[in-house]
Design an enzyme around this catalytic site. Structure first.
Site, PDB file in Angstrom:
ATOM      1  N   ARG A 102      40.389  20.085  67.846  1.00  0.00           N
ATOM      2  CA  ARG A 102      39.695  20.323  69.127  1.00  0.00           C
ATOM      3  C   ARG A 102      38.434  21.098  68.800  1.00  0.00           C
ATOM      4  O   ARG A 102      38.485  22.213  68.271  1.00  0.00           O
ATOM      5  CB  ARG A 102      40.578  21.127  70.082  1.00  0.00           C
ATOM      6  CG  ARG A 102      39.810  21.676  71.265  1.00  0.00           C
ATOM      7  CD  ARG A 102      40.684  22.211  72.366  1.00  0.00           C
ATOM      8  NE  ARG A 102      41.332  21.129  73.088  1.00  0.00           N
ATOM      9  CZ  ARG A 102      41.936  21.268  74.265  1.00  0.00           C
ATOM     10  NH1 ARG A 102      41.984  22.449  74.848  1.00  0.00           N
ATOM     11  NH2 ARG A 102      42.490  20.242  74.862  1.00  0.00           N
ATOM     12  N   HIS A 129      38.065  13.105  75.626  1.00  0.00           N
ATOM     13  CA  HIS A 129      39.419  13.673  75.522  1.00  0.00           C
ATOM     14  C   HIS A 129      40.433  12.509  75.571  1.00  0.00           C
ATOM     15  O   HIS A 129      41.146  12.330  76.549  1.00  0.00           O
ATOM     16  CB  HIS A 129      39.642  14.655  76.672  1.00  0.00           C
ATOM     17  CG  HIS A 129      40.795  15.581  76.485  1.00  0.00           C
ATOM     18  ND1 HIS A 129      41.598  15.564  75.359  1.00  0.00           N
ATOM     19  CD2 HIS A 129      41.306  16.573  77.282  1.00  0.00           C
ATOM     20  CE1 HIS A 129      42.531  16.512  75.480  1.00  0.00           C
ATOM     21  NE2 HIS A 129      42.386  17.127  76.643  1.00  0.00           N
ATOM     22  N   GLN A 132      44.325  13.068  76.380  1.00  0.00           N
ATOM     23  CA  GLN A 132      44.616  13.333  77.787  1.00  0.00           C
ATOM     24  C   GLN A 132      44.662  12.035  78.577  1.00  0.00           C
ATOM     25  O   GLN A 132      45.559  11.817  79.396  1.00  0.00           O
ATOM     26  CB  GLN A 132      43.540  14.273  78.373  1.00  0.00           C
ATOM     27  CG  GLN A 132      43.703  14.534  79.857  1.00  0.00           C
ATOM     28  CD  GLN A 132      44.938  15.361  80.191  1.00  0.00           C
ATOM     29  OE1 GLN A 132      45.153  16.413  79.600  1.00  0.00           O
ATOM     30  NE2 GLN A 132      45.770  14.887  81.108  1.00  0.00           N
ATOM     31  N   ASP A 219      38.302  17.523  87.544  1.00  0.00           N
ATOM     32  CA  ASP A 219      38.388  18.456  86.416  1.00  0.00           C
ATOM     33  C   ASP A 219      37.461  19.632  86.748  1.00  0.00           C
ATOM     34  O   ASP A 219      36.651  19.547  87.689  1.00  0.00           O
ATOM     35  CB  ASP A 219      37.936  17.721  85.127  1.00  0.00           C
ATOM     36  CG  ASP A 219      38.034  18.590  83.874  1.00  0.00           C
ATOM     37  OD1 ASP A 219      38.773  19.603  83.898  1.00  0.00           O
ATOM     38  OD2 ASP A 219      37.366  18.254  82.870  1.00  0.00           O
ATOM     39  N   CYS A 259      43.667  17.064  84.769  1.00  0.00           N
ATOM     40  CA  CYS A 259      44.096  17.305  83.379  1.00  0.00           C
ATOM     41  C   CYS A 259      44.625  18.724  83.196  1.00  0.00           C
ATOM     42  O   CYS A 259      45.379  18.971  82.252  1.00  0.00           O
ATOM     43  CB  CYS A 259      42.935  17.026  82.428  1.00  0.00           C
ATOM     44  SG  CYS A 259      41.453  17.968  82.805  1.00  0.00           S
ATOM     45  N   ARG A 287      51.749  14.467  78.392  1.00  0.00           N
ATOM     46  CA  ARG A 287      50.975  14.786  77.187  1.00  0.00           C
ATOM     47  C   ARG A 287      51.900  14.774  75.978  1.00  0.00           C
ATOM     48  O   ARG A 287      51.547  14.262  74.916  1.00  0.00           O
ATOM     49  CB  ARG A 287      50.311  16.174  77.306  1.00  0.00           C
ATOM     50  CG  ARG A 287      49.151  16.279  78.264  1.00  0.00           C
ATOM     51  CD  ARG A 287      47.968  15.411  77.877  1.00  0.00           C
ATOM     52  NE  ARG A 287      47.444  15.688  76.547  1.00  0.00           N
ATOM     53  CZ  ARG A 287      46.593  16.661  76.244  1.00  0.00           C
ATOM     54  NH1 ARG A 287      46.124  17.455  77.189  1.00  0.00           N
ATOM     55  NH2 ARG A 287      46.172  16.853  75.000  1.00  0.00           N
TER      56      ARG A 287
HETATM   57  N1  NVA Z   1      36.509  19.434  80.746  1.00  0.00           N
HETATM   58  C1  NVA Z   1      37.474  20.430  80.344  1.00  0.00           C
HETATM   59  C2  NVA Z   1      38.764  19.787  79.986  1.00  0.00           C
HETATM   60  C3  NVA Z   1      39.869  20.741  79.601  1.00  0.00           C
HETATM   61  C4  NVA Z   1      41.139  20.048  79.247  1.00  0.00           C
HETATM   62  C5  NVA Z   1      36.914  21.221  79.176  1.00  0.00           C
HETATM   63  O1  NVA Z   1      36.336  20.608  78.261  1.00  0.00           O
HETATM   64  O2  NVA Z   1      37.035  22.430  79.173  1.00  0.00           O
HETATM   65  N1   CP Z   2      44.463  19.242  79.506  1.00  0.00           N
HETATM   66  C1   CP Z   2      44.360  19.913  78.352  1.00  0.00           C
HETATM   67  O1   CP Z   2      43.868  19.412  77.343  1.00  0.00           O
HETATM   68  O2   CP Z   2      44.863  21.163  78.410  1.00  0.00           O
HETATM   69  P1   CP Z   2      44.694  22.305  77.319  1.00  0.00           P
HETATM   70  O3   CP Z   2      43.245  22.697  77.320  1.00  0.00           O
HETATM   71  O4   CP Z   2      45.596  23.408  77.795  1.00  0.00           O
HETATM   72  O5   CP Z   2      45.102  21.764  75.985  1.00  0.00           O
END
Ligand code: NVA
Ligand code: CP
Length: 300
Positions: A102, A129, A132, A219, A259, A287
């Site tokens: 990540r 992502h 997800q 989101d 998400c 997930r």
């Molecule tokens: N758009 C959000 C998704 C988190 C799962 C982020 O990148 O923080």
């Molecule tokens: N939806 C998601 O990816 O959650 P986290 O940021 O908690 O991993």
């Protein structure tokens, strides 16, 4: 399937195979059937951003499949002090059987895949992502019986989630509409691809996008890394919210997905989250099953 870098790399058939495996693994987990498919395998999980669901689902997923997972925070790795990703990839390839990462830049994930010799799984970048959205597609199929022909409407920031939802939705035969403020649209190339390959619209009008939707999705207005813009974004995105007015123009049996983490009162009201908690928390649970399916495809 060697890597999971973005959904654009997968065919519809590969997505369906992952969803079928995920359904099977979910059924088996609920029935106490144990696996050793990944016995002796180790997954490194590199996190340059926070996570609850991704971290826990991958870690538990590896354990469920008989393997081991290592949590590697970029705060502790040399990568956080500037060791080139090409060197990190080559070193970690000699210890591990796969990497879930990540991070911010999609190019970092692509370059790990190019330089290393082990499968790389994208656990979120600023661009997309994919993990997800596999869980999201699984949840839609579970609740609606099928994916094809449903209208998916995304309301909010045209971010990593939007990019993956457009690609996953169009590949699986959904029509996709996006409502976002001008200047906050999803990736231009993805929108062009979607318009050519399916039924896709992008507008700044929330009610127009949500009309007759079967699945509503939102989101956060400020993603990880955009914390400094949060106050400004609150003003820009006011109105880009899933609330009862939006639900009123969607189909009466429309499902709502998020998400998570959610900012109640911003991109979605507390009332709508609670009314659709069954779907949203199934989505979070999925997930785990979807991640396990990806691990089986890439590592087994
Ligand atoms: N758009 C959000 C998704 C988190 C799962 C982020 O990148 O923080
Ligand atoms: N939806 C998601 O990816 O959650 P986290 O940021 O908690 O991993």
């Amino acid at each position: 399937m060697k890597h999971l870098l973005k959904l654009m790399d997968l065919t519809e058939r590969e997505i369906v195979e992952i969803l079928n495996t995920a359904d099977q693994l979910k059924y088996e987990k609920k029935n106490g059937i144990k696996h050793h498919i990944l016995a002796g395998k180790t997954l490194g999980m590199i996190f340059e951003k926070s996570s609850t669901r991704t971290r826990v689902s991958f870690e538990v997923g590896m354990y469920d499949l008989g393997g081991t997972a290592l949590f590697l925070s970029s705060r502790d790795l040399q990568i956080g002090r500037g060791e080139p990703v090409q060197d990190t990839a080559r070193v970690l390839s000699r210890y591990l059987d796969g990497i879930m990462i990540r991070t911010f830049d999609q190019e970092e994930v692509e370059s790990l895949a190019r330089c290393g010799t082990i499968p790389i799984i994208n656990g979120l970048t600023d661009y997309c992502h994919p993990c997800q959205v596999l869980a999201d597609l699984m949840t839609i199929r579970e609740h609606k019986g099928c994916i094809k022909g449903n209208k998916l409407c995304y309301i909010g920031d045209g971010n990593n989630m939007t990019n993956s939802l457009i690609v996953g939705g169009i590949k699986m035969g959904m029509s996709v509409s996006v409502a976002c403020p001008k200047g906050y649209e999803p990736d231009a190339e993805i929108m062009r691809w979607a318009s050519v390959n399916g039924e896709f619209t992008c507008t700044d009008n929330v009610l127009e996008a949500a009309k007759d939707a079967d699945v509503l999705y939102t989101d956060v207005w400020a993603s990880m890394g955009q914390e400094g813009e949060a106050a400004e974004r609150k003003k820009i995105f006011a109105g880009y919210q899933i609330n009862s007015d939006v639900m009123a123009v969607a189909h009466s049996d429309a499902m709502v997905l998020h998400c998570l983490p959610a900012h109640r009162g911003e991109e979605i009201t507390d009332e709508i989250i609670e009314a659709h908690a069954a779907e949203i928390f199934d989505e979070a649970e999925n997930r785990l099953h979807a991640q396990k399916a990806v691990l089986v495809k890439c590592l087994a």
